[in-house]
Write a protein that holds these residues in place. Sequence first.
Motif, PDB file in Angstrom:
ATOM      1  N   ALA A   1       0.817  -1.212   0.000  1.00 40.31           N
ATOM      2  CA  ALA A   1       0.000   0.000   0.000  1.00 40.31           C
ATOM      3  C   ALA A   1       0.850   1.261   0.000  1.00 40.31           C
ATOM      4  N   GLY A   2       2.129   1.145   0.352  1.00 39.35           N
ATOM      5  CA  GLY A   2       3.006   2.298   0.350  1.00 39.35           C
ATOM      6  C   GLY A   2       3.368   2.841   1.713  1.00 39.35           C
ATOM      7  N   PHE A   3       2.899   2.182   2.789  1.00 35.23           N
ATOM      8  CA  PHE A   3       3.270   2.608   4.130  1.00 35.23           C
ATOM      9  C   PHE A   3       4.754   2.364   4.400  1.00 35.23           C
ATOM     10  N   THR A   4       5.331   3.166   5.260  1.00 36.03           N
ATOM     11  CA  THR A   4       6.624   2.875   5.857  1.00 36.03           C
ATOM     12  C   THR A   4       6.365   2.160   7.173  1.00 36.03           C
ATOM     13  N   LEU A   5       7.055   1.032   7.404  1.00 37.40           N
ATOM     14  CA  LEU A   5       6.741   0.178   8.552  1.00 37.40           C
ATOM     15  C   LEU A   5       7.883   0.121   9.557  1.00 37.40           C
ATOM     16  N   THR A   6       7.500  -0.128  10.812  1.00 37.96           N
ATOM     17  CA  THR A   6       8.422  -0.613  11.833  1.00 37.96           C
ATOM     18  C   THR A   6       8.003  -2.043  12.130  1.00 37.96           C
ATOM     19  N   VAL A   7       8.825  -3.000  11.746  1.00 37.12           N
ATOM     20  CA  VAL A   7       8.471  -4.408  11.929  1.00 37.12           C
ATOM     21  C   VAL A   7       8.641  -4.775  13.397  1.00 37.12           C
TER      22      VAL A   7
ATOM     23  N   ARG B   1     -10.062   7.722  10.296  1.00 34.89           N
ATOM     24  CA  ARG B   1     -11.484   7.943  10.057  1.00 34.89           C
ATOM     25  C   ARG B   1     -11.848   7.791   8.585  1.00 34.89           C
ATOM     26  N   MET B   2     -10.875   8.019   7.699  1.00 32.86           N
ATOM     27  CA  MET B   2     -11.098   7.891   6.257  1.00 32.86           C
ATOM     28  C   MET B   2     -10.843   6.472   5.756  1.00 32.86           C
ATOM     29  N   LEU B   3     -10.015   5.721   6.478  1.00 29.50           N
ATOM     30  CA  LEU B   3      -9.537   4.433   5.981  1.00 29.50           C
ATOM     31  C   LEU B   3     -10.656   3.439   5.662  1.00 29.50           C
ATOM     32  N   PRO B   4     -11.745   3.374   6.441  1.00 31.55           N
ATOM     33  CA  PRO B   4     -12.818   2.452   6.053  1.00 31.55           C
ATOM     34  C   PRO B   4     -13.374   2.732   4.654  1.00 31.55           C
ATOM     35  N   GLU B   5     -13.484   4.006   4.309  1.00 28.06           N
ATOM     36  CA  GLU B   5     -13.967   4.349   2.966  1.00 28.06           C
ATOM     37  C   GLU B   5     -12.896   4.095   1.919  1.00 28.06           C
ATOM     38  N   LEU B   6     -11.642   4.355   2.275  1.00 33.30           N
ATOM     39  CA  LEU B   6     -10.555   4.186   1.321  1.00 33.30           C
ATOM     40  C   LEU B   6     -10.242   2.721   1.037  1.00 33.30           C
ATOM     41  N   ALA B   7     -10.300   1.890   2.114  1.00 36.39           N
ATOM     42  CA  ALA B   7      -9.832   0.503   1.943  1.00 36.39           C
ATOM     43  C   ALA B   7     -10.670  -0.523   2.689  1.00 36.39           C
TER      44      ALA B   7
ATOM     45  N   VAL C   1      -8.747 -13.421   7.211  1.00 39.47           N
ATOM     46  CA  VAL C   1      -9.077 -12.019   7.480  1.00 39.47           C
ATOM     47  C   VAL C   1      -7.897 -11.126   7.123  1.00 39.47           C
ATOM     48  N   LEU C   2      -6.697 -11.539   7.492  1.00 37.78           N
ATOM     49  CA  LEU C   2      -5.504 -10.751   7.192  1.00 37.78           C
ATOM     50  C   LEU C   2      -5.226 -10.720   5.695  1.00 37.78           C
ATOM     51  N   GLU C   3      -5.479 -11.839   5.009  1.00 38.45           N
ATOM     52  CA  GLU C   3      -5.303 -11.861   3.554  1.00 38.45           C
ATOM     53  C   GLU C   3      -6.232 -10.856   2.884  1.00 38.45           C
ATOM     54  N   GLU C   4      -7.482 -10.820   3.323  1.00 40.97           N
ATOM     55  CA  GLU C   4      -8.432  -9.871   2.752  1.00 40.97           C
ATOM     56  C   GLU C   4      -8.036  -8.439   3.104  1.00 40.97           C
ATOM     57  N   ALA C   5      -7.593  -8.222   4.337  1.00 40.36           N
ATOM     58  CA  ALA C   5      -7.154  -6.883   4.729  1.00 40.36           C
ATOM     59  C   ALA C   5      -5.945  -6.442   3.904  1.00 40.36           C
ATOM     60  N   ALA C   6      -5.002  -7.354   3.686  1.00 39.54           N
ATOM     61  CA  ALA C   6      -3.822  -7.026   2.884  1.00 39.54           C
ATOM     62  C   ALA C   6      -4.216  -6.669   1.459  1.00 39.54           C
ATOM     63  N   THR C   7      -5.162  -7.422   0.908  1.00 36.64           N
ATOM     64  CA  THR C   7      -5.636  -7.131  -0.452  1.00 36.64           C
ATOM     65  C   THR C   7      -6.286  -5.756  -0.510  1.00 36.64           C
ATOM     66  N   ARG C   8      -7.113  -5.454   0.467  1.00 35.44           N
ATOM     67  CA  ARG C   8      -7.784  -4.157   0.479  1.00 35.44           C
ATOM     68  C   ARG C   8      -6.783  -3.007   0.648  1.00 35.44           C
ATOM     69  N   LEU C   9      -5.836  -3.184   1.563  1.00 29.71           N
ATOM     70  CA  LEU C   9      -4.858  -2.127   1.801  1.00 29.71           C
ATOM     71  C   LEU C   9      -3.979  -1.893   0.598  1.00 29.71           C
ATOM     72  N   ALA C  10      -3.663  -2.956  -0.129  1.00 28.34           N
ATOM     73  CA  ALA C  10      -2.797  -2.822  -1.303  1.00 28.34           C
ATOM     74  C   ALA C  10      -3.411  -1.909  -2.360  1.00 28.34           C
ATOM     75  N   ARG C  11      -4.738  -1.752  -2.322  1.00 32.03           N
ATOM     76  CA  ARG C  11      -5.396  -0.871  -3.290  1.00 32.03           C
ATOM     77  C   ARG C  11      -5.055   0.598  -3.060  1.00 32.03           C
ATOM     78  N   LEU C  12      -4.580   0.918  -1.860  1.00 30.61           N
ATOM     79  CA  LEU C  12      -4.203   2.306  -1.580  1.00 30.61           C
ATOM     80  C   LEU C  12      -3.056   2.759  -2.477  1.00 30.61           C
TER      81      LEU C  12
ATOM     82  N   ALA D   1       1.575   6.665   7.878  1.00 27.41           N
ATOM     83  CA  ALA D   1       0.717   7.099   6.771  1.00 27.41           C
ATOM     84  C   ALA D   1       1.281   8.308   6.043  1.00 27.41           C
ATOM     85  N   ALA D   2       2.326   8.941   6.594  1.00 24.89           N
ATOM     86  CA  ALA D   2       2.930  10.091   5.916  1.00 24.89           C
ATOM     87  C   ALA D   2       3.474   9.699   4.556  1.00 24.89           C
ATOM     88  N   ALA D   3       3.917   8.440   4.450  1.00 27.01           N
ATOM     89  CA  ALA D   3       4.428   7.971   3.163  1.00 27.01           C
ATOM     90  C   ALA D   3       3.358   7.978   2.079  1.00 27.01           C
ATOM     91  N   LEU D   4       2.089   7.985   2.495  1.00 24.24           N
ATOM     92  CA  LEU D   4       0.976   8.043   1.554  1.00 24.24           C
ATOM     93  C   LEU D   4       0.407   9.457   1.429  1.00 24.24           C
TER      94      LEU D   4
END
Length: 396
Positions: free
Chosen positions: A316-322, A346-352, A385-396, A333-336
């Motif tokens: 999705a383009g996030f910068t992560l701390t693993v 508050r926007m993320l449910p609509e976005l992804a 659930v995580l697979e679906e979340a990853a798919t949705r987030l990748a659309r960002l 989210a600044a990376a986006l």
Amino acid sequence: MTITGAWQRTARGAGLLGADGSISASIFAEMSALAMRTGSINLGQGFPDEDGPAVVLEAARQAISDGVNQYPPGRGMPVLLEAIARHQQRFYDITLNPETEILVTAGATEALSATLLALLEPGDEVVTFEPFYDAYGGLIALAGGVHRTVRLRAPEFQPDLDELASVVTDRTRLILINNPHNPTGTVFSRETLELIVALAHKHDALIVTDEVYEHLTFGVTHLPVATLPGARERTVTISSGGKTFSTTGWKIGWLSAPAAIVTAILAVKQFLTYVNGAPFQPATALGLDLPDSYYAGIAADLAAKRDLLAGGLTAAGFTLTVPRGSYFIVADAAALGYENGVEFCRMLPELAGVVGIPISAFCSPEHTAEYASLVRFAFCKRVDVLEEAATRLARL
């Protein structure tokens, strides 16, 4: 009618009291309601959506059938006290007297509550790391304490040791640490823990450790503070079965400390819940005696889930701390292009179609700007659930 009382300072300490004296819903409640309303995947709340080991669940059912449904002993059932002692000996080589040095509580939250209420006088200072688990601010304020923090800065979220040494003073009564750490997922270095012990001795402070994620570490071994030289006599160690056995709703926690400290905490704890969870105590005891393969397995499974969600967030383009422990991963989210994590969540449910929690919800008002763009996501969910979340987030 004006309703005065300790609730005001508690709400203020938790960041929930408005300037006009009104109490607001927490960001956790807001985000969970948003997930329900929009049908989004809720990665904001840190609880698993899968049951724990079948043998542990069956033990609870059997205990209910066997009539274990009345008040247990005030310190906890002997079967659980003895299992906790065996667990500490087995994993950390800590020898405890189950009759005097262990106390069973209504989850780790009650252990924290009873400890702070028992050991603090009004005006005593409590030092925590920041961001901090949201209950800490409220509980410190309820106990009349003064909350001081040492900031954990991205991306490593390890404290500056000079800052830590400057914040702990002779006014410090308790040093409260959460390791592995919620919300950042960091695991503190031995050097940091040794400095905490040295500072506690220097300033005659007590150490309280919240270790509920002790078995959920990735590539690093959990190091209890109580095992370090000079720490045992001034450390209260807190944990629970909720995270280890995916039974967060059972609320079976415990603390261990020198007998005199446990007795002092019991003097307060007995007037909170008194006792709890009779049929869940022998079931948790059984869980604590599960073989090493179980404990290695839950950490490996959770690490795989972490990596699955991390892949979606990275796509999705996030910068992560693993993270190296816990249920949580921090994404920037600044990376986006989003500098305000609260508005982004508050926007993320609509976005992804996904819900997270802004890290600023775990910070004091004066420091929220430093963490403004960071978001916490929970990966303690089913793989599908995580697979679906990853798919949705990748659309960002």
